[in-house]
Design a protein around this motif. Sequence first.
Motif, PDB file in Angstrom:
ATOM      1  N   ILE A 201      22.448  36.609  59.740  1.00 52.92           N
ATOM      2  CA  ILE A 201      22.878  35.565  58.806  1.00 52.92           C
ATOM      3  C   ILE A 201      23.674  34.530  59.601  1.00 52.92           C
ATOM      4  CG2 ILE A 201      24.197  35.056  56.726  1.00 52.92           C
ATOM      5  CD1 ILE A 201      23.824  38.032  55.947  1.00 52.92           C
ATOM      6  N   LYS A 202      23.106  33.370  59.784  1.00 53.44           N
ATOM      7  CA  LYS A 202      23.715  32.334  60.616  1.00 53.44           C
ATOM      8  C   LYS A 202      24.814  31.601  59.859  1.00 53.44           C
ATOM      9  CE  LYS A 202      22.625  28.064  63.123  1.00 53.44           C
ATOM     10  NZ  LYS A 202      21.557  27.081  63.436  1.00 53.44           N
ATOM     11  N   THR A 203      25.970  31.477  60.482  1.00 48.91           N
ATOM     12  CA  THR A 203      27.072  30.725  59.873  1.00 48.91           C
ATOM     13  C   THR A 203      26.845  29.232  60.080  1.00 48.91           C
ATOM     14  OG1 THR A 203      28.627  32.528  60.282  1.00 48.91           O
ATOM     15  CG2 THR A 203      29.564  30.349  59.844  1.00 48.91           C
ATOM     16  N   ILE A 204      26.687  28.503  58.982  1.00 51.55           N
ATOM     17  CA  ILE A 204      26.448  27.062  59.058  1.00 51.55           C
ATOM     18  C   ILE A 204      27.768  26.303  59.145  1.00 51.55           C
ATOM     19  CG2 ILE A 204      25.536  25.060  57.803  1.00 51.55           C
ATOM     20  CD1 ILE A 204      23.417  26.895  56.644  1.00 51.55           C
ATOM     21  N   GLY A 205      28.771  26.791  58.441  1.00 53.10           N
ATOM     22  CA  GLY A 205      30.040  26.081  58.456  1.00 53.10           C
ATOM     23  C   GLY A 205      31.167  26.921  57.902  1.00 53.10           C
ATOM     24  N   PHE A 206      32.382  26.518  58.247  1.00 52.75           N
ATOM     25  CA  PHE A 206      33.598  27.199  57.800  1.00 52.75           C
ATOM     26  C   PHE A 206      34.695  26.148  57.768  1.00 52.75           C
ATOM     27  CE2 PHE A 206      37.557  29.228  59.523  1.00 52.75           C
ATOM     28  CZ  PHE A 206      37.911  29.899  58.372  1.00 52.75           C
ATOM     29  N   CYS A 207      35.243  25.877  56.592  1.00 52.29           N
ATOM     30  CA  CYS A 207      36.263  24.826  56.515  1.00 52.29           C
ATOM     31  C   CYS A 207      37.117  25.023  55.275  1.00 52.29           C
ATOM     32  CB  CYS A 207      35.603  23.447  56.480  1.00 52.29           C
ATOM     33  SG  CYS A 207      34.601  23.138  55.008  1.00 52.29           S
ATOM     34  N   ARG A 208      38.185  24.255  55.209  1.00 55.07           N
ATOM     35  CA  ARG A 208      39.035  24.267  54.025  1.00 55.07           C
ATOM     36  C   ARG A 208      38.276  23.647  52.837  1.00 55.07           C
ATOM     37  NH1 ARG A 208      44.334  25.451  54.991  1.00 55.07           N
ATOM     38  NH2 ARG A 208      44.988  25.509  57.175  1.00 55.07           N
ATOM     39  N   GLN A 209      38.650  24.083  51.646  1.00 56.01           N
ATOM     40  CA  GLN A 209      37.932  23.653  50.453  1.00 56.01           C
ATOM     41  C   GLN A 209      37.980  22.140  50.274  1.00 56.01           C
ATOM     42  OE1 GLN A 209      39.488  24.798  46.527  1.00 56.01           O
ATOM     43  NE2 GLN A 209      37.452  25.577  46.046  1.00 56.01           N
ATOM     44  N   GLY A 210      39.142  21.538  50.547  1.00 50.82           N
ATOM     45  CA  GLY A 210      39.273  20.090  50.381  1.00 50.82           C
ATOM     46  C   GLY A 210      38.293  19.323  51.260  1.00 50.82           C
ATOM     47  N   VAL A 211      38.166  19.742  52.512  1.00 51.77           N
ATOM     48  CA  VAL A 211      37.239  19.100  53.452  1.00 51.77           C
ATOM     49  C   VAL A 211      35.803  19.267  52.956  1.00 51.77           C
ATOM     50  CG1 VAL A 211      36.322  19.166  55.810  1.00 51.77           C
ATOM     51  CG2 VAL A 211      38.779  19.429  55.414  1.00 51.77           C
ATOM     52  N   PHE A 212      35.497  20.465  52.477  1.00 52.15           N
ATOM     53  CA  PHE A 212      34.153  20.761  51.968  1.00 52.15           C
ATOM     54  C   PHE A 212      33.800  19.847  50.794  1.00 52.15           C
ATOM     55  CE2 PHE A 212      31.418  23.363  49.110  1.00 52.15           C
ATOM     56  CZ  PHE A 212      30.310  23.484  49.942  1.00 52.15           C
ATOM     57  N   LEU A 213      34.723  19.702  49.850  1.00 53.90           N
ATOM     58  CA  LEU A 213      34.463  18.895  48.656  1.00 53.90           C
ATOM     59  C   LEU A 213      34.325  17.410  48.999  1.00 53.90           C
ATOM     60  CD1 LEU A 213      36.877  20.645  46.127  1.00 53.90           C
ATOM     61  CD2 LEU A 213      34.380  20.818  46.218  1.00 53.90           C
ATOM     62  N   VAL A 214      35.153  16.932  49.909  1.00 58.10           N
ATOM     63  CA  VAL A 214      35.065  15.524  50.304  1.00 58.10           C
ATOM     64  C   VAL A 214      33.737  15.252  51.001  1.00 58.10           C
ATOM     65  CG1 VAL A 214      36.025  13.766  51.846  1.00 58.10           C
ATOM     66  CG2 VAL A 214      37.548  15.145  50.429  1.00 58.10           C
ATOM     67  N   SER A 215      33.310  16.189  51.853  1.00 60.57           N
ATOM     68  CA  SER A 215      32.053  16.004  52.581  1.00 60.57           C
ATOM     69  C   SER A 215      30.853  16.009  51.646  1.00 60.57           C
ATOM     70  CB  SER A 215      31.888  17.099  53.645  1.00 60.57           C
ATOM     71  OG  SER A 215      31.659  18.368  53.051  1.00 60.57           O
ATOM     72  N   LEU A 216      30.979  16.675  50.488  1.00 56.32           N
ATOM     73  CA  LEU A 216      29.901  16.694  49.507  1.00 56.32           C
ATOM     74  C   LEU A 216      29.930  15.481  48.572  1.00 56.32           C
ATOM     75  CD1 LEU A 216      29.748  20.447  48.399  1.00 56.32           C
ATOM     76  CD2 LEU A 216      28.173  19.220  49.877  1.00 56.32           C
ATOM     77  N   GLY A 217      30.983  14.660  48.686  1.00 61.87           N
ATOM     78  CA  GLY A 217      31.057  13.454  47.870  1.00 61.87           C
ATOM     79  C   GLY A 217      31.783  13.644  46.557  1.00 61.87           C
ATOM     80  N   ILE A 218      32.886  14.400  46.565  1.00 56.01           N
ATOM     81  CA  ILE A 218      33.622  14.639  45.317  1.00 56.01           C
ATOM     82  C   ILE A 218      34.152  13.340  44.722  1.00 56.01           C
ATOM     83  CG2 ILE A 218      35.848  15.073  46.443  1.00 56.01           C
ATOM     84  CD1 ILE A 218      36.375  17.190  44.273  1.00 56.01           C
ATOM     85  N   ASP A 219      34.404  12.343  45.575  1.00 61.40           N
ATOM     86  CA  ASP A 219      34.887  11.074  45.055  1.00 61.40           C
ATOM     87  C   ASP A 219      33.847  10.425  44.148  1.00 61.40           C
ATOM     88  OD1 ASP A 219      33.282  10.872  47.315  1.00 61.40           O
ATOM     89  OD2 ASP A 219      34.167   8.974  47.972  1.00 61.40           O
ATOM     90  N   GLU A 220      32.567  10.571  44.500  1.00 65.55           N
ATOM     91  CA  GLU A 220      31.495  10.023  43.667  1.00 65.55           C
ATOM     92  C   GLU A 220      31.383  10.779  42.348  1.00 65.55           C
ATOM     93  OE1 GLU A 220      27.961  10.142  45.971  1.00 65.55           O
ATOM     94  OE2 GLU A 220      28.791   8.949  47.622  1.00 65.55           O
ATOM     95  N   VAL A 221      31.567  12.108  42.408  1.00 68.87           N
ATOM     96  CA  VAL A 221      31.514  12.923  41.195  1.00 68.87           C
ATOM     97  C   VAL A 221      32.652  12.541  40.250  1.00 68.87           C
ATOM     98  CG1 VAL A 221      31.667  15.276  40.269  1.00 68.87           C
ATOM     99  CG2 VAL A 221      30.410  14.834  42.385  1.00 68.87           C
ATOM    100  N   ILE A 222      33.854  12.372  40.787  1.00 64.73           N
ATOM    101  CA  ILE A 222      35.004  11.991  39.957  1.00 64.73           C
ATOM    102  C   ILE A 222      34.782  10.633  39.329  1.00 64.73           C
ATOM    103  CG2 ILE A 222      37.463  11.366  40.056  1.00 64.73           C
ATOM    104  CD1 ILE A 222      37.791  13.506  42.227  1.00 64.73           C
TER     105      ILE A 222
END
Length: 227
Positions: A201-222
């Motif tokens: 099982i390859k690890t794609i990423g590991f980060c804090r939740q805030g960084v994860f949400l920002v990278s997914l575009g949480i600002d656009e969702v809000i």
Amino acid sequence: DILDYLKNRELFNSLSYTIVELNPSMKTSQQNLLTDFSGKIRWVSSIRELNNIKGCFLSNELLDAFPVHIIEMNDEIKEIFVSAENEKFTEIKGTPGTNEITDYLKEFFIELEKGHRTEINLEIKKWLGEINSVLTEGFILTIDYGYSSEDYYSEDRNRGTLLCYHKHQMTEDPYQNTGEQDITAHVNFSSLKKWGDELGIKTIGFCRQGVFLVSLGIDEVIAEIHK
């Protein structure tokens, strides 16, 4: 919330949602809560009931609720066991109940100073193995409290991470409010990555939740929510 967010999107038509729930009472509560999505959801009591899954295993604050072994460094490693005397719980320090504890310490190069008490979560390895046996293609997305092995077992954290929550109040005493409080311990994310890698099982990423949400575009969702 996930289903409610997706219900007006194209993905929803091809989505099926399976909840792994051990507790019959919780299952009933979930069914009552999710009546609007009853055609989309099924329940199983174990990952082993699934097979040939193509999709995503999602967990949120699951791994920190797994049982842990508590250990303490005296002249040598001792495991903390629990006994009952006069209707009260007492701790007993003894030889570790499984060789997996000493193997774990060696595997992650953990050296503890005398008096250092901490936790070891071996259930994560079993959980990954169960997922690996049924996941044909897809992802594991897990959200939890935790650290890398180096940070988890540092001298700064020599009392471990075990905490209890009862009626929104935090305590470090797991021997009170029996059966009525949540008991949690942080996750060693290094173990999650290493044991996953060993299964392919390859690890794609590991980060804090805030960084994860920002990278997914949480600002656009809000912005979309508050139109």
